[in-house]
Design a protein around this motif. Structure first.
Motif, PDB file in Angstrom:
ATOM      1  N   ILE A 132      21.022  -0.512  -6.632  1.00 56.94           N
ATOM      2  CA  ILE A 132      20.480  -0.886  -5.140  1.00 56.94           C
ATOM      3  C   ILE A 132      18.858  -1.243  -5.164  1.00 56.94           C
ATOM      4  N   PRO A 133      18.773  -2.413  -5.472  1.00 57.35           N
ATOM      5  CA  PRO A 133      16.926  -2.878  -5.907  1.00 57.35           C
ATOM      6  C   PRO A 133      16.023  -2.218  -4.531  1.00 57.35           C
ATOM      7  N   ALA A 134      15.229  -1.639  -5.669  1.00 64.76           N
ATOM      8  CA  ALA A 134      14.349  -0.069  -4.220  1.00 64.76           C
ATOM      9  C   ALA A 134      12.526  -0.265  -5.184  1.00 64.76           C
ATOM     10  N   VAL A 135      11.979  -0.226  -4.198  1.00 67.93           N
ATOM     11  CA  VAL A 135      10.304   0.347  -4.811  1.00 67.93           C
ATOM     12  C   VAL A 135      10.443   2.291  -3.671  1.00 67.93           C
ATOM     13  N   ARG A 136       9.197   2.363  -4.596  1.00 69.24           N
ATOM     14  CA  ARG A 136       9.381   3.650  -3.569  1.00 69.24           C
ATOM     15  C   ARG A 136       7.128   3.138  -3.613  1.00 69.24           C
ATOM     16  N   ILE A 137       6.839   3.819  -2.277  1.00 71.87           N
ATOM     17  CA  ILE A 137       5.659   3.827  -2.289  1.00 71.87           C
ATOM     18  C   ILE A 137       5.230   5.390  -1.616  1.00 71.87           C
ATOM     19  N   PRO A 138       4.069   5.714  -3.027  1.00 75.01           N
ATOM     20  CA  PRO A 138       4.261   7.179  -1.852  1.00 75.01           C
ATOM     21  C   PRO A 138       2.744   7.182  -0.450  1.00 75.01           C
ATOM     22  N   ASP A 139       3.321   8.362  -0.139  1.00 66.74           N
ATOM     23  CA  ASP A 139       2.700   8.611   1.450  1.00 66.74           C
ATOM     24  C   ASP A 139       1.111   8.418   1.437  1.00 66.74           C
ATOM     25  N   THR A 140       0.555   8.573   0.003  1.00 68.21           N
ATOM     26  CA  THR A 140      -0.920   8.419  -0.069  1.00 68.21           C
ATOM     27  C   THR A 140      -1.346   6.552   0.092  1.00 68.21           C
ATOM     28  N   VAL A 141      -0.619   5.876   0.303  1.00 73.83           N
ATOM     29  CA  VAL A 141      -0.505   4.369   0.050  1.00 73.83           C
ATOM     30  C   VAL A 141       0.095   3.899   1.273  1.00 73.83           C
ATOM     31  N   MET A 142       0.737   4.837   2.517  1.00 75.14           N
ATOM     32  CA  MET A 142       1.832   4.034   3.106  1.00 75.14           C
ATOM     33  C   MET A 142       1.073   3.409   4.082  1.00 75.14           C
ATOM     34  N   GLU A 143      -0.618   4.032   4.388  1.00 76.65           N
ATOM     35  CA  GLU A 143      -1.090   3.353   5.957  1.00 76.65           C
ATOM     36  C   GLU A 143      -1.735   1.729   5.362  1.00 76.65           C
ATOM     37  N   GLU A 144      -2.042   1.739   4.061  1.00 81.86           N
ATOM     38  CA  GLU A 144      -2.541   0.334   3.084  1.00 81.86           C
ATOM     39  C   GLU A 144      -1.219  -0.436   3.231  1.00 81.86           C
ATOM     40  N   CYS A 145       0.029   0.117   2.813  1.00 80.64           N
ATOM     41  CA  CYS A 145       1.233  -0.495   2.860  1.00 80.64           C
ATOM     42  C   CYS A 145       1.671  -1.388   3.284  1.00 80.64           C
ATOM     43  N   ARG A 146       1.712  -0.390   4.859  1.00 83.40           N
ATOM     44  CA  ARG A 146       1.742  -0.948   5.905  1.00 83.40           C
ATOM     45  C   ARG A 146       0.382  -1.526   7.243  1.00 83.40           C
ATOM     46  N   ASN A 147      -0.080  -1.558   6.640  1.00 82.09           N
ATOM     47  CA  ASN A 147      -1.185  -2.928   6.813  1.00 82.09           C
ATOM     48  C   ASN A 147      -1.636  -3.951   6.287  1.00 82.09           C
ATOM     49  N   ARG A 148      -1.399  -4.023   4.859  1.00 79.82           N
ATOM     50  CA  ARG A 148      -0.440  -5.155   4.673  1.00 79.82           C
ATOM     51  C   ARG A 148      -0.111  -5.860   5.221  1.00 79.82           C
ATOM     52  N   LEU A 149       1.822  -5.419   5.008  1.00 83.67           N
ATOM     53  CA  LEU A 149       2.823  -5.661   5.781  1.00 83.67           C
ATOM     54  C   LEU A 149       2.322  -6.406   6.584  1.00 83.67           C
ATOM     55  N   LEU A 150       1.728  -5.875   7.923  1.00 75.75           N
ATOM     56  CA  LEU A 150       1.869  -6.189   9.165  1.00 75.75           C
ATOM     57  C   LEU A 150       0.705  -7.307   9.289  1.00 75.75           C
ATOM     58  N   ASP A 151      -0.621  -7.867   8.052  1.00 74.30           N
ATOM     59  CA  ASP A 151      -0.971  -8.333   7.953  1.00 74.30           C
ATOM     60  C   ASP A 151      -0.962 -10.225   7.601  1.00 74.30           C
ATOM     61  N   ALA A 152       0.776  -9.434   6.394  1.00 74.84           N
ATOM     62  CA  ALA A 152       1.001 -10.339   6.630  1.00 74.84           C
ATOM     63  C   ALA A 152       2.432 -11.191   6.926  1.00 74.84           C
ATOM     64  N   GLY A 153       2.489 -10.938   8.380  1.00 78.02           N
ATOM     65  CA  GLY A 153       3.292 -11.236   9.164  1.00 78.02           C
ATOM     66  C   GLY A 153       4.586 -10.524   9.429  1.00 78.02           C
ATOM     67  N   TYR A 154       5.009  -9.132   9.089  1.00 73.34           N
ATOM     68  CA  TYR A 154       6.102  -8.838   9.130  1.00 73.34           C
ATOM     69  C   TYR A 154       6.163  -7.277  10.407  1.00 73.34           C
ATOM     70  N   THR A 155       6.889  -7.691  10.735  1.00 74.73           N
ATOM     71  CA  THR A 155       6.968  -6.345  11.456  1.00 74.73           C
ATOM     72  C   THR A 155       7.317  -5.152  10.628  1.00 74.73           C
ATOM     73  N   VAL A 156       7.093  -3.874  10.667  1.00 79.82           N
ATOM     74  CA  VAL A 156       6.861  -2.525  10.333  1.00 79.82           C
ATOM     75  C   VAL A 156       8.187  -1.892  10.407  1.00 79.82           C
ATOM     76  N   CYS A 157       9.874  -1.240  10.274  1.00 83.94           N
ATOM     77  CA  CYS A 157       9.903  -0.246  10.644  1.00 83.94           C
ATOM     78  C   CYS A 157      10.509   1.078  10.134  1.00 83.94           C
ATOM     79  N   VAL A 158      10.472   2.190   9.902  1.00 88.36           N
ATOM     80  CA  VAL A 158      10.131   3.494   9.391  1.00 88.36           C
ATOM     81  C   VAL A 158      11.400   4.612   9.690  1.00 88.36           C
ATOM     82  N   SER A 159      11.939   4.641   9.014  1.00 90.78           N
ATOM     83  CA  SER A 159      13.244   5.792   9.304  1.00 90.78           C
ATOM     84  C   SER A 159      12.953   7.244   9.028  1.00 90.78           C
ATOM     85  N   GLU A 160      13.165   7.590   9.654  1.00 91.68           N
ATOM     86  CA  GLU A 160      12.760   9.579   9.260  1.00 91.68           C
ATOM     87  C   GLU A 160      13.811   9.391   8.617  1.00 91.68           C
TER      88      GLU A 160
END
Length: 107
Positions: free
Chosen positions: A58-86
């Motif tokens: 299965i194709p995958a990527v892993r983002i450390p907790d420490t950069v999650m906020e940056e990742c989320r913000n970049r995705l939002l800036d690019a026009g995506y909706t982000v959904c986090v499943s715990e």
């Protein structure tokens, strides 16, 4: 149930619920993972390498907790909706408790 089946079921269910353009991230331990098409989106947005997860590759990527906020913000800036499943429990199984972030409201 095998890990591949859990990922496919949860990923598919959340895509149906939130739309195919929503990027789904799964909180797993000390990082966040994205699969299938979302792995490609995050790989391009964050310039992180993709890898193959599980025997079914299965194709995958892993983002450390420490950069999650940056990742989320970049995705939002690019026009995506982000959904986090715990994820809960020692088994690491994905559950459908969902924290949603809308592209119009950044927190």
């Amino acid at each position: 149930m095998k890990k591949e089946e859990i990922i496919r079921r949860c990923y598919g269910s959340m895509k149906k619920r939130h739309g195919m353009d929503t990027v789904i991230l799964f909180h797993v331990g000390g990082s966040y993972e994205a699969y299938f098409e979302d792995a490609g989106t995050i790989s391009r947005t964050m310039e992180v390498p993709r890898f193959k997860l599980t025997a079914e590759e299965i194709p995958a990527v892993r983002i450390p907790d420490t950069v999650m906020e940056e990742c989320r913000n970049r995705l939002l800036d690019a026009g995506y909706t982000v959904c986090v499943s715990e994820v809960r429990g020692a088994s690491g199984r994905h559950i459908l408790k969902i924290n949603e972030t809308d592209t119009k409201t950044r927190g």
